[in-house]
Design a protein around this motif. Structure first.
Motif, PDB file in Angstrom:
ATOM      1  N   PHE A  11     -13.431  74.109  72.061  1.00  0.00           N
ATOM      2  CA  PHE A  11     -12.040  74.185  71.636  1.00  0.00           C
ATOM      3  C   PHE A  11     -11.762  75.652  71.337  1.00  0.00           C
ATOM      4  N   LYS A  12     -10.653  76.172  71.864  1.00  0.00           N
ATOM      5  CA  LYS A  12     -10.345  77.580  71.641  1.00  0.00           C
ATOM      6  C   LYS A  12      -8.881  77.733  71.230  1.00  0.00           C
ATOM      7  N   PRO A  13      -8.583  77.430  69.955  1.00  0.00           N
ATOM      8  CA  PRO A  13      -7.207  77.602  69.490  1.00  0.00           C
ATOM      9  C   PRO A  13      -6.854  79.090  69.448  1.00  0.00           C
ATOM     10  N   HIS A  14      -5.571  79.387  69.397  1.00  0.00           N
ATOM     11  CA  HIS A  14      -5.160  80.791  69.337  1.00  0.00           C
ATOM     12  C   HIS A  14      -3.944  80.945  68.434  1.00  0.00           C
ATOM     13  N   GLY A  15      -3.754  82.173  67.992  1.00  0.00           N
ATOM     14  CA  GLY A  15      -2.609  82.494  67.147  1.00  0.00           C
ATOM     15  C   GLY A  15      -2.827  82.087  65.712  1.00  0.00           C
ATOM     16  N   LYS A  31      -7.661  64.394  71.898  1.00  0.00           N
ATOM     17  CA  LYS A  31      -7.707  64.074  73.330  1.00  0.00           C
ATOM     18  C   LYS A  31      -9.142  63.907  73.823  1.00  0.00           C
ATOM     19  N   VAL A  32     -10.100  64.385  73.045  1.00  0.00           N
ATOM     20  CA  VAL A  32     -11.506  64.315  73.434  1.00  0.00           C
ATOM     21  C   VAL A  32     -12.157  63.125  72.747  1.00  0.00           C
ATOM     22  N   THR A  33     -12.805  62.305  73.531  1.00  0.00           N
ATOM     23  CA  THR A  33     -13.531  61.168  72.975  1.00  0.00           C
ATOM     24  C   THR A  33     -14.939  61.637  72.628  1.00  0.00           C
ATOM     25  N   PRO A  34     -15.283  61.632  71.342  1.00  0.00           N
ATOM     26  CA  PRO A  34     -16.607  62.106  70.957  1.00  0.00           C
ATOM     27  C   PRO A  34     -17.707  61.182  71.459  1.00  0.00           C
ATOM     28  N   GLN A  35     -18.770  61.790  71.922  1.00  0.00           N
ATOM     29  CA  GLN A  35     -19.945  61.065  72.391  1.00  0.00           C
ATOM     30  C   GLN A  35     -21.148  61.528  71.567  1.00  0.00           C
ATOM     31  N   PRO A  36     -22.070  60.623  71.287  1.00  0.00           N
ATOM     32  CA  PRO A  36     -23.262  61.023  70.536  1.00  0.00           C
ATOM     33  C   PRO A  36     -23.971  62.201  71.211  1.00  0.00           C
ATOM     34  N   HIS A  37     -24.481  63.083  70.410  1.00  0.00           N
ATOM     35  CA  HIS A  37     -25.285  64.241  70.826  1.00  0.00           C
ATOM     36  C   HIS A  37     -24.468  65.363  71.447  1.00  0.00           C
ATOM     37  N   GLN A  38     -23.146  65.267  71.441  1.00  0.00           N
ATOM     38  CA  GLN A  38     -22.338  66.387  71.912  1.00  0.00           C
ATOM     39  C   GLN A  38     -22.347  67.480  70.861  1.00  0.00           C
ATOM     40  N   VAL A  39     -22.074  68.690  71.309  1.00  0.00           N
ATOM     41  CA  VAL A  39     -21.842  69.805  70.403  1.00  0.00           C
ATOM     42  C   VAL A  39     -20.398  70.226  70.607  1.00  0.00           C
ATOM     43  N   TRP A  40     -19.615  70.144  69.549  1.00  0.00           N
ATOM     44  CA  TRP A  40     -18.231  70.593  69.591  1.00  0.00           C
ATOM     45  C   TRP A  40     -18.196  72.011  69.032  1.00  0.00           C
ATOM     46  N   VAL A  41     -17.735  72.939  69.830  1.00  0.00           N
ATOM     47  CA  VAL A  41     -17.647  74.339  69.436  1.00  0.00           C
ATOM     48  C   VAL A  41     -16.177  74.695  69.265  1.00  0.00           C
ATOM     49  N   ILE A  42     -15.834  75.197  68.098  1.00  0.00           N
ATOM     50  CA  ILE A  42     -14.483  75.709  67.868  1.00  0.00           C
ATOM     51  C   ILE A  42     -14.598  77.229  67.824  1.00  0.00           C
ATOM     52  N   ASP A  43     -14.128  77.865  68.890  1.00  0.00           N
ATOM     53  CA  ASP A  43     -14.157  79.327  69.017  1.00  0.00           C
ATOM     54  C   ASP A  43     -12.872  79.864  68.402  1.00  0.00           C
ATOM     55  N   LEU A  44     -12.999  80.552  67.279  1.00  0.00           N
ATOM     56  CA  LEU A  44     -11.837  81.041  66.546  1.00  0.00           C
ATOM     57  C   LEU A  44     -11.539  82.513  66.815  1.00  0.00           C
ATOM     58  N   SER A  45     -12.044  83.041  67.930  1.00  0.00           N
ATOM     59  CA  SER A  45     -11.870  84.456  68.240  1.00  0.00           C
ATOM     60  C   SER A  45     -10.408  84.860  68.399  1.00  0.00           C
ATOM     61  N   GLU A  46      -9.546  83.919  68.785  1.00  0.00           N
ATOM     62  CA  GLU A  46      -8.138  84.240  69.009  1.00  0.00           C
ATOM     63  C   GLU A  46      -7.228  83.713  67.904  1.00  0.00           C
ATOM     64  N   ASN A 108     -29.935  74.980  72.666  1.00  0.00           N
ATOM     65  CA  ASN A 108     -30.411  74.842  74.040  1.00  0.00           C
ATOM     66  C   ASN A 108     -29.500  73.969  74.897  1.00  0.00           C
ATOM     67  N   GLU A 109     -28.213  73.983  74.635  1.00  0.00           N
ATOM     68  CA  GLU A 109     -27.262  73.209  75.426  1.00  0.00           C
ATOM     69  C   GLU A 109     -26.839  74.040  76.627  1.00  0.00           C
ATOM     70  N   ASN A 110     -26.666  73.417  77.785  1.00  0.00           N
ATOM     71  CA  ASN A 110     -26.306  74.134  78.992  1.00  0.00           C
ATOM     72  C   ASN A 110     -24.974  73.691  79.579  1.00  0.00           C
ATOM     73  N   ASN A 111     -24.564  72.476  79.365  1.00  0.00           N
ATOM     74  CA  ASN A 111     -23.339  71.958  79.963  1.00  0.00           C
ATOM     75  C   ASN A 111     -22.150  72.282  79.074  1.00  0.00           C
ATOM     76  N   LEU A 112     -21.003  72.557  79.705  1.00  0.00           N
ATOM     77  CA  LEU A 112     -19.828  72.944  78.948  1.00  0.00           C
ATOM     78  C   LEU A 112     -18.601  72.264  79.521  1.00  0.00           C
ATOM     79  N   VAL A 113     -17.794  71.701  78.642  1.00  0.00           N
ATOM     80  CA  VAL A 113     -16.496  71.169  79.009  1.00  0.00           C
ATOM     81  C   VAL A 113     -15.483  71.869  78.114  1.00  0.00           C
ATOM     82  N   VAL A 114     -14.461  72.459  78.709  1.00  0.00           N
ATOM     83  CA  VAL A 114     -13.426  73.102  77.918  1.00  0.00           C
ATOM     84  C   VAL A 114     -12.352  72.075  77.627  1.00  0.00           C
ATOM     85  N   ALA A 115     -12.068  71.883  76.351  1.00  0.00           N
ATOM     86  CA  ALA A 115     -11.078  70.874  75.946  1.00  0.00           C
ATOM     87  C   ALA A 115      -9.695  71.493  75.954  1.00  0.00           C
TER      88      ALA A 115
END
Length: 115
Positions: A11-15, A31-46, A108-115
């Motif tokens: 997740f990359k919110p901005h402003g 909008k994202v259906t959480p699944q076990p063992h996922q890592v949700w990343v909130i990138d607050l750089s913007e 050690n996660e490799n797969n990425l989905v941008v929400a």
């Protein structure tokens, strides 16, 4: 949508995340259906500003993620937002990483989905 166990959702919110921005961010997270063992990343750089009402989607996201066996982390937290997290002592509740790359040294996660 098929989701593998080792998937990362970004997740990359901005402003500004205030009442209005927080509601929009909450909508995006729902909008994202959480699944076990996922890592949700909130990138607050913007995100350059967050007020107390902007904390609501972060807390709700953390609650939803934990309830569904996900891990939620924050990264690239800008100084004004970090200050809000520190003042509310939420910096001790959230996992906070300096950069997006630092997360992977711990997961050690490799797969990425941008929400």
């Amino acid at each position: 949508m098929t989701i593998s166990q080792d998937q990362v959702v970004l997740f990359k919110p901005h402003g500004t995340i205030d009442l209005q921005g927080g509601m929009a961010f909450s909508t995006e997270m729902l909008k994202v259906t959480p699944q076990p063992h996922q890592v949700w990343v909130i990138d607050l750089s913007e995100v350059d500003f967050m007020d107390s009402s902007g904390l609501v989607p972060l807390i709700n996201g953390l609650t939803l993620a934990r309830k569904n066996g996900c891990r939620l982390v924050l990264c690239n937290v800008q100084p004004p937002v970090r200050l809000i997290l520190e003042l509310t002592q939420l910096d001790s509740v959230f996992e906070i990483f300096d950069t997006y790359e630092n997360i992977f040294t711990h997961t050690n996660e490799n797969n990425l989905v941008v929400a």
